[in-house]
Motif scaffolding. Structure first.
Motif, PDB file in Angstrom:
ATOM      1  N   THR A   1      17.715  31.700  -6.903  1.00 17.70           N
ATOM      2  CA  THR A   1      19.088  32.099  -6.570  1.00 17.70           C
ATOM      3  C   THR A   1      19.437  31.772  -5.129  1.00 17.70           C
ATOM      4  O   THR A   1      20.615  31.708  -4.778  1.00 17.70           O
ATOM      5  N   ASN A   2      18.441  31.576  -4.290  1.00 15.74           N
ATOM      6  CA  ASN A   2      18.654  31.236  -2.888  1.00 15.74           C
ATOM      7  C   ASN A   2      18.617  29.713  -2.733  1.00 15.74           C
ATOM      8  O   ASN A   2      17.571  29.098  -2.931  1.00 15.74           O
ATOM      9  N   PRO A   3      19.738  29.076  -2.383  1.00 12.41           N
ATOM     10  CA  PRO A   3      19.758  27.607  -2.303  1.00 12.41           C
ATOM     11  C   PRO A   3      18.720  27.025  -1.368  1.00 12.41           C
ATOM     12  O   PRO A   3      18.104  25.997  -1.675  1.00 12.41           O
ATOM     13  N   VAL A   4      18.485  27.660  -0.213  1.00 13.16           N
ATOM     14  CA  VAL A   4      17.511  27.140   0.741  1.00 13.16           C
ATOM     15  C   VAL A   4      16.115  27.164   0.129  1.00 13.16           C
ATOM     16  O   VAL A   4      15.349  26.194   0.218  1.00 13.16           O
ATOM     17  N   ALA A   5      15.775  28.281  -0.498  1.00 12.08           N
ATOM     18  CA  ALA A   5      14.478  28.386  -1.156  1.00 12.08           C
ATOM     19  C   ALA A   5      14.366  27.381  -2.299  1.00 12.08           C
ATOM     20  O   ALA A   5      13.310  26.761  -2.495  1.00 12.08           O
ATOM     21  N   LEU A   6      15.439  27.204  -3.037  1.00 12.11           N
ATOM     22  CA  LEU A   6      15.452  26.255  -4.150  1.00 12.11           C
ATOM     23  C   LEU A   6      15.149  24.851  -3.662  1.00 12.11           C
ATOM     24  O   LEU A   6      14.299  24.150  -4.226  1.00 12.11           O
ATOM     25  N   PHE A   7      15.831  24.427  -2.596  1.00  5.97           N
ATOM     26  CA  PHE A   7      15.624  23.070  -2.077  1.00  5.97           C
ATOM     27  C   PHE A   7      14.179  22.877  -1.604  1.00  5.97           C
ATOM     28  O   PHE A   7      13.537  21.865  -1.898  1.00  5.97           O
ATOM     29  N   GLY A   8      13.662  23.848  -0.863  1.00  2.99           N
ATOM     30  CA  GLY A   8      12.302  23.729  -0.346  1.00  2.99           C
ATOM     31  C   GLY A   8      11.259  23.715  -1.451  1.00  2.99           C
ATOM     32  O   GLY A   8      10.304  22.934  -1.406  1.00  2.99           O
ATOM     33  N   LEU A   9      11.454  24.563  -2.449  1.00  5.92           N
ATOM     34  CA  LEU A   9      10.484  24.647  -3.537  1.00  5.92           C
ATOM     35  C   LEU A   9      10.522  23.403  -4.421  1.00  5.92           C
ATOM     36  O   LEU A   9       9.476  22.946  -4.905  1.00  5.92           O
ATOM     37  N   VAL A  10      11.697  22.840  -4.647  1.00  4.70           N
ATOM     38  CA  VAL A  10      11.791  21.613  -5.441  1.00  4.70           C
ATOM     39  C   VAL A  10      11.038  20.474  -4.749  1.00  4.70           C
ATOM     40  O   VAL A  10      10.301  19.712  -5.393  1.00  4.70           O
ATOM     41  N   LEU A  11      11.209  20.356  -3.435  1.00  5.25           N
ATOM     42  CA  LEU A  11      10.473  19.349  -2.675  1.00  5.25           C
ATOM     43  C   LEU A  11       8.968  19.575  -2.796  1.00  5.25           C
ATOM     44  O   LEU A  11       8.200  18.639  -3.070  1.00  5.25           O
ATOM     45  N   ALA A  12       8.530  20.821  -2.607  1.00  4.03           N
ATOM     46  CA  ALA A  12       7.102  21.140  -2.663  1.00  4.03           C
ATOM     47  C   ALA A  12       6.530  20.882  -4.051  1.00  4.03           C
ATOM     48  O   ALA A  12       5.419  20.346  -4.191  1.00  4.03           O
ATOM     49  N   GLN A  13       7.281  21.242  -5.092  1.00  2.00           N
ATOM     50  CA  GLN A  13       6.785  21.044  -6.456  1.00  2.00           C
ATOM     51  C   GLN A  13       6.720  19.569  -6.823  1.00  2.00           C
ATOM     52  O   GLN A  13       5.880  19.149  -7.620  1.00  2.00           O
ATOM     53  N   GLY A  14       7.609  18.757  -6.251  1.00  4.55           N
ATOM     54  CA  GLY A  14       7.508  17.322  -6.447  1.00  4.55           C
ATOM     55  C   GLY A  14       6.220  16.785  -5.862  1.00  4.55           C
ATOM     56  O   GLY A  14       5.515  15.972  -6.485  1.00  4.55           O
ATOM     57  N   VAL A  15       5.870  17.252  -4.657  1.00  2.00           N
ATOM     58  CA  VAL A  15       4.616  16.828  -4.018  1.00  2.00           C
ATOM     59  C   VAL A  15       3.422  17.253  -4.856  1.00  2.00           C
ATOM     60  O   VAL A  15       2.553  16.446  -5.221  1.00  2.00           O
ATOM     61  N   LEU A  16       3.365  18.540  -5.183  1.00  2.00           N
ATOM     62  CA  LEU A  16       2.210  19.089  -5.882  1.00  2.00           C
ATOM     63  C   LEU A  16       2.081  18.547  -7.306  1.00  2.00           C
ATOM     64  O   LEU A  16       0.991  18.184  -7.754  1.00  2.00           O
ATOM     65  N   GLY A  17       3.208  18.503  -8.011  1.00  2.00           N
ATOM     66  CA  GLY A  17       3.168  18.051  -9.393  1.00  2.00           C
ATOM     67  C   GLY A  17       2.680  16.624  -9.525  1.00  2.00           C
ATOM     68  O   GLY A  17       1.836  16.312 -10.378  1.00  2.00           O
ATOM     69  N   PHE A  18       3.172  15.740  -8.670  1.00  2.94           N
ATOM     70  CA  PHE A  18       2.768  14.340  -8.761  1.00  2.94           C
ATOM     71  C   PHE A  18       1.391  14.100  -8.163  1.00  2.94           C
ATOM     72  O   PHE A  18       0.695  13.175  -8.576  1.00  2.94           O
ATOM     73  N   ALA A  19       0.965  14.923  -7.198  1.00  2.00           N
ATOM     74  CA  ALA A  19      -0.392  14.795  -6.678  1.00  2.00           C
ATOM     75  C   ALA A  19      -1.407  15.154  -7.759  1.00  2.00           C
ATOM     76  O   ALA A  19      -2.388  14.429  -7.984  1.00  2.00           O
ATOM     77  N   VAL A  20      -1.168  16.257  -8.454  1.00  3.67           N
ATOM     78  CA  VAL A  20      -2.071  16.674  -9.532  1.00  3.67           C
ATOM     79  C   VAL A  20      -1.971  15.706 -10.713  1.00  3.67           C
ATOM     80  O   VAL A  20      -2.984  15.289 -11.276  1.00  3.67           O
ATOM     81  N   GLY A  21      -0.748  15.328 -11.077  1.00  2.00           N
ATOM     82  CA  GLY A  21      -0.570  14.437 -12.214  1.00  2.00           C
ATOM     83  C   GLY A  21      -1.197  13.078 -11.997  1.00  2.00           C
ATOM     84  O   GLY A  21      -1.845  12.526 -12.898  1.00  2.00           O
ATOM     85  N   SER A  22      -1.036  12.517 -10.810  1.00  2.00           N
ATOM     86  CA  SER A  22      -1.631  11.213 -10.513  1.00  2.00           C
ATOM     87  C   SER A  22      -3.152  11.279 -10.521  1.00  2.00           C
ATOM     88  O   SER A  22      -3.832  10.356 -10.971  1.00  2.00           O
TER      89      SER A  22
END
Length: 404
Positions: free
Chosen positions: A292-313
């Motif tokens: 619900t917090n846009p700032v938190a949303l933006f930061g978490l989406v960036l972080a999850q992109g890093v983590l998700g693709f690091a683990v997936g790769s």
């Protein structure tokens, strides 16, 4: 690097954009066809299902076909499927075109990966594959957000037309600039194992378990990515234009994650799978709680992109290690495993939308499947990522260190 290689990368960029572009268009497609958001989101599963079917099927069936003709045929059918998708008034027809586009996408990759390594010197094969599949990473960072903006401004059909038009110069380039005979074995070349022998590799517990892990992690990523627009617009109460910003952040994160995996997945796979996987799980929980917090949303989406693709790769690399005895089919096993996740993730997420109030059902879906993957990986880590590995076997990785 030869021009022909960049022509192939252009097609991979178009195909990668097409695969991920619906993440920002689901609400518009839902409204246009009069179907639920969950049903519209299943178009992502349709594409992934086509990749699952197409990767091994096309890899096997095109082993002895002329490379240039096969590549050109795949590009033309891919473009035509987008033209039909843009014109049809029937959601079922659109669904079918997504499956068809994915099948030829898988076929193109199966052939292009082999052809790319034959366009360069033997000691530059890894770089050739990296250039080829850099198109996927560029698609997540540039193509998908632009597609979302274009769809918002001019309607979702405009993105389909843009993909079809992008295929035209690529098709002309392949027809006129791609060398004839590339990828065909010479008389003294070592023949690959038989297809039956390569398929028998699927009996390996290590290969099957690693493919399952890759599918689970990817299911979580696609569950959220497919329905990120409702999270941005409904949960965070932002306008549709912010969806593109979120997709850019996710794309940047994925590029960083792939870079990290490319550097450490050969030497520290266990740390990335369990360590980064644990943080990935916490990230999904945080996203569900603070979206619900846009700032938190933006930061978490960036972080999850890093983590998700690091683990997936990293898991993708382990699939290739486990399938070392299947040199022509290993890439299709990795592609199929990841896209199994891309099929079931949106399906589970769509079901969760009807069970959990608001738009956060897909995020909780990602939390559950990632937790399952982490539990499985922790208990079977020695099987999935044994210490005795040979990095040289990963030279034909379909990620090329650049994309999942």
């Amino acid at each position: 690097m030869p021009l022909a290689l960049y022509l192939l990368a252009l097609v991979v960029f178009a195909m990668g954009t097409s695969e991920f572009m619906l993440a920002g268009l689901v609400p518009d497609i839902s409204a246009h066809f009069g179907v639920s958001v969950g049903t519209a989101g299943l178009l992502t599963s349709a594409f992934a299902a086509g990749m699952v079917i197409g990767a091994p099927t096309m890899a096997a069936s095109t082993r002895r076909l002329p490379t240039k003709a096969t590549l050109l045929g795949c590009v033309l059918v891919f473009a035509l499927s987008h033209v039909v998708g843009a014109l049809t008034p029937d959601f079922t027809v659109l669904f079918v075109t997504r499956v068809l586009a994915a099948i030829v996408n898988a076929g193109f990759l199966a052939v292009a990966l082999g052809a790319a390594t034959k366009l360069v010197a033997a000691d530059r094969k890894g770089r050739a594959v990296a250039v080829l599949l850099s198109g996927t990473t560029v698609a997540t960072v540039v193509g998908v957000p632009i597609g979302s903006l274009l769809g918002t401004a001019m309607g979702w059909q405009s993105t389909f037309w843009a993909i079809a038009l992008l295929c035209i110069p690529a098709a002309i380039g392949i027809a006129t600039g791609f060398p004839t005979g590339t990828g065909q074995p010479s008389a003294d070349a070592t023949l690959p194992p038989s297809l039956r022998s390569e398929l028998a590799q699927l009996r390996s517990p290590r290969l099957v378990l690693t493919m399952l892990l890759a599918a689970l992690v990817n299911a979580g990523i696609f569950a959220v990515l497919t329905f990120i627009a409702p999270v941005v617009m409904d949960t965070a109460d932002l306008s549709q234009w912010w969806v593109s910003v979120v997709l850019v952040l996710f794309g940047i994160g994925s590029a960083i994650g792939v870079t990290i995996a490319g550097r450490f997945s050969d030497t520290r796979p266990r740390l990335l799978i369990v360590g980064a996987g644990g943080v990935l799980l916490l990230g999904w929980i945080a996203l569900a709680l603070f979206a619900t917090n846009p700032v938190a949303l933006f930061g978490l989406v960036l972080a999850q992109g890093v983590l998700g693709f690091a683990v997936g790769s990293t898991l993708l690399t382990q699939v290739l290690y486990a399938a070392a005895g299947a040199p022509t089919m290993a890439g299709s096993y990795a592609t199929a495993a990841l896209n199994v996740g891309a099929v079931v993730g949106p399906i589970f997420a769509a079901a969760a939308l009807g069970l959990i109030p608001g738009a956060l059902g897909p995020v909780w879906t990602a939390t559950i499947v990632t937790a399952a993957a982490l539990l499985l990986a922790s208990s079977l880590l020695r099987v999935i990522a044994p210490k005795a590995q040979h990095p040289s076997r990963v030279g034909s990785s379909p990620t090329g260190g650049t994309s999942v």
